[in-house]
Design a protein around this motif. Structure first.
Motif: not given
Length: 392
Positions: A207, A209, A214-216, A219-221, A236, A258, A260, A263
Motif C-alpha cells: 500500500v 498510504n 485524507p489518505c492516511g 481515514v482509509t482503513y 487521525d 507522508d 508512501p 500508513g
C-alpha cells in the motif's frame, strides 16, 4: 506458439516448470494452490521437473508461503493479542547466506479477525513487538515483517513498546495501548529500543498510504476496523500527533510520515520505520526469500496466479513481480486465476477456473480440484497452444 518455453539444448534433461502462485483469497492458500497445480501437471507429464515456490505479496498468507521454503523452521510465541488476550503467534526462521532470517506476520498476533468485536480505539500491536523480540532472542539476524490484516491504528506504538520504547503522558505515566492512549501522549522515549538485527528489518507492504491525513491510515482503513466518523478523526489526529512528537523529541530517528506506505497496518509501518526498518514491496521481498531468480535460471516455463486477475494485478502484486522477473530471465509465463477480468496477451497461456468450472460459485466451492484441472490442462498444452476452455 506453444508452451515449449526457451530453446533447450539436446541433453538438457526434462522440461523444468516453476509453479509460483499467490493465494486464491478465500479458497486456497498459496501453498495449497501451488501444490494442486503441481499435482495436476505431474498427473499428465510425470517426466517434467516441477519446482514449487509459493508466493505472497506481503499481506496475510506470507508466513504460509515462506513456511514452504526449503529449510524453513516453524516457531511460535505466546504473545498479547490486539485486545491483550494471549494468542499463539506463529513465525518462521529461514536459513540463508546472511544468517537466519525470521519471517513474522502481523496477522498472527494482531489481526482484526482475532477480535470478538471491533475495538478501533484500543486495539494495539504489542503482540507484534513481542513476536519480533522472540525472533531476535532466537538468533534472527534479519527480519521480514508482513503487516496485512491489522486490528489497530496505533502507529506501531504497541510494537515499539514491546521493543523498549516508552510512551508517557504529561504526568510521566505510561499511556494506554492503542489510539486512545496516543491522545494523551506527551513524551516519547526511544533510547531503550533494542538494536536492529545486523541484517536489518524489512516491512513488507503493497500500500502507498501516508500515516495521516485524507489518505492516511485512519481515514482509509478505519471504517474496515469498525471506527465511527468521530473515532476516525480522533485516530487521525493521534497519529499526526505521534509523528510530531517523534520528530521534535527524536530528530535522529524521525522518518517522513507522508512517505508512501507509512500508513500500512494502522501506521505500524511508520512505527517500525522509526525503529529503523525499511519499507519494501512485499512481492519482491518474498520472491527474493523463496529464491525465485535461481529457480527461473533453470526454468523453461513459470506458472503464476491469483484469485482474480484484473487491472490491479500489475501494481505490486505477485503476478506482476513474477512476470517482471520471468521477462528478465527470458522465461514465458502461464497464468491461472479464479477469474480473468483483464487482457492476458502478455502470457503464454491463461486459464480461468471460472471458465473451467462453468461458474464462479463452482470454482470457489472446490478450488483445489479445479486448480489440479488447470495444471493438467497446462501440461497438455505444453507442446502446442490450445484454446483454454472445456473440461480439464
Amino acid at each position: 506458439m506453444g508452451l515449449r518455453g526457451r530453446a533447450r539444448a539436446k541433453g538438457d534433461g526434462p522440461m523444468r516448470v516453476v509453479i509460483a502462485p499467490d493465494s486464491f483469497k478465500g479458497t486456497a492458500s498459496a501453498r495449497d494452490a501451488a501444490a494442486a497445480l503441481a499435482d495436476g501437471w505431474r498427473a499428465v507429464a510425470p517426466d517434467v521437473d516441477v519446482d514449487v515456490r509459493a508466493m505472497a505479496d506481503g499481506g496475510e498468507g506470507t508466513l504460509d508461503a515462506l513456511g514452504a521454503a526449503p529449510g524453513a523452521a516453524q516457531h511460535a510465541a505466546r504473545v498479547s493479542g490486539p485486545d491483550s488476550r494471549a494468542v499463539d503467534a506463529a513465525w518462521v526462521m529461514l536459513v540463508g547466506p546472511g544468517g537466519p532470517t525470521a519471517v513474522i506476520e502481523l496477522a498472527q498476533s494482531s489481526a482484526i479477525t482475532s477480535l470478538d468485536a471491533p475495538t478501533p480505539m484500543d486495539a494495539h500491536t504489542l503482540g507484534l513487538g513481542e513476536t519480533i523480540a522472540a525472533a531476535l532472542d532466537a538468533g534472527a539476524r534479519r527480519l521480514l515483517v508482513a503487516v496485512g490484516g491489522s486490528a489497530s491504528t496505533d502507529g506501531g506504538s504497541g510494537a515499539l513498546r514491546a521493543l523498549g520504547a516508552r510512551f508517557v503522558d504529561a504526568a510521566g505515566a505510561e499511556v494506554a495501548l492503542g489510539a486512545r492512549g496516543l491522545e494523551s501522549l506527551d513524551r516519547v522515549t526511544l533510547d531503550g529500543l533494542v538494536a536492529l538485527p545486523p541484517g536489518g528489518v524489512a516491512v513488507l507492504t503493497d500500500v502507498a498510504n501516508p500515516l495521516a491525513g485524507p489518505c492516511g491510515a485512519a481515514v482509509t482503513y478505519g471504517p474496515q476496523k469498525g471506527a465511527s466518523a468521530d473515532q476516525i478523526a480522533r485516530m487521525d489526529a493521534a497519529l499526526a500527533g505521534l509523528a510530531r512528537l517523534v520528530s521534535a523529541q527524536w530528530p535522529e530517528r524521525a522518518v517522513d510520515p507522508d512517505a508512501p506506505g507509512m500508513g500500512a497496518a494502522g501506521g505500524t509501518a511508520y512505527g517500525l520505520a522509526v525503529w529503523g526498518a525499511q519499507l519494501t514491496p512485499g512481492a519482491a521481498a518474498v520472491a527474493d526469500a523463496v529464491g525465485l531468480d535461481a529457480a527461473l535460471a533453470r526454468a523453461d516455463l513459470i506458472v503464476t496466479g491469483e484469485g482474480r486477475f484484473d487491472g490491479q494485478s500489475w501494481h505490486g502484486k505477485v503476478v506482476s513481480e513474477v512476470s517482471r522477473r520471468a521477462a528478465a530471465a527470458g522465461v514465458p509465463v502461464a497464468l491461472v486465476a479464479g477469474s480473468i477480468d483483464a487482457p492476458v496477451g502478455a502470457f503464454a497461456a491463461a486459464v480461468s477456473l471460472t471458465d473451467l468450472a462453468g461458474s464462479s460459485r463452482a470454482a470457489r466451492t472446490d478450488a483445489l480440484a479445479w486448480l489440479r484441472g488447470a495444471g493438467r490442462l497446462l501440461a497438455r498444452m505444453r507442446w502446442s497452444m490450445a484454446p483454454v476452455s472445456g473440461s480439464p
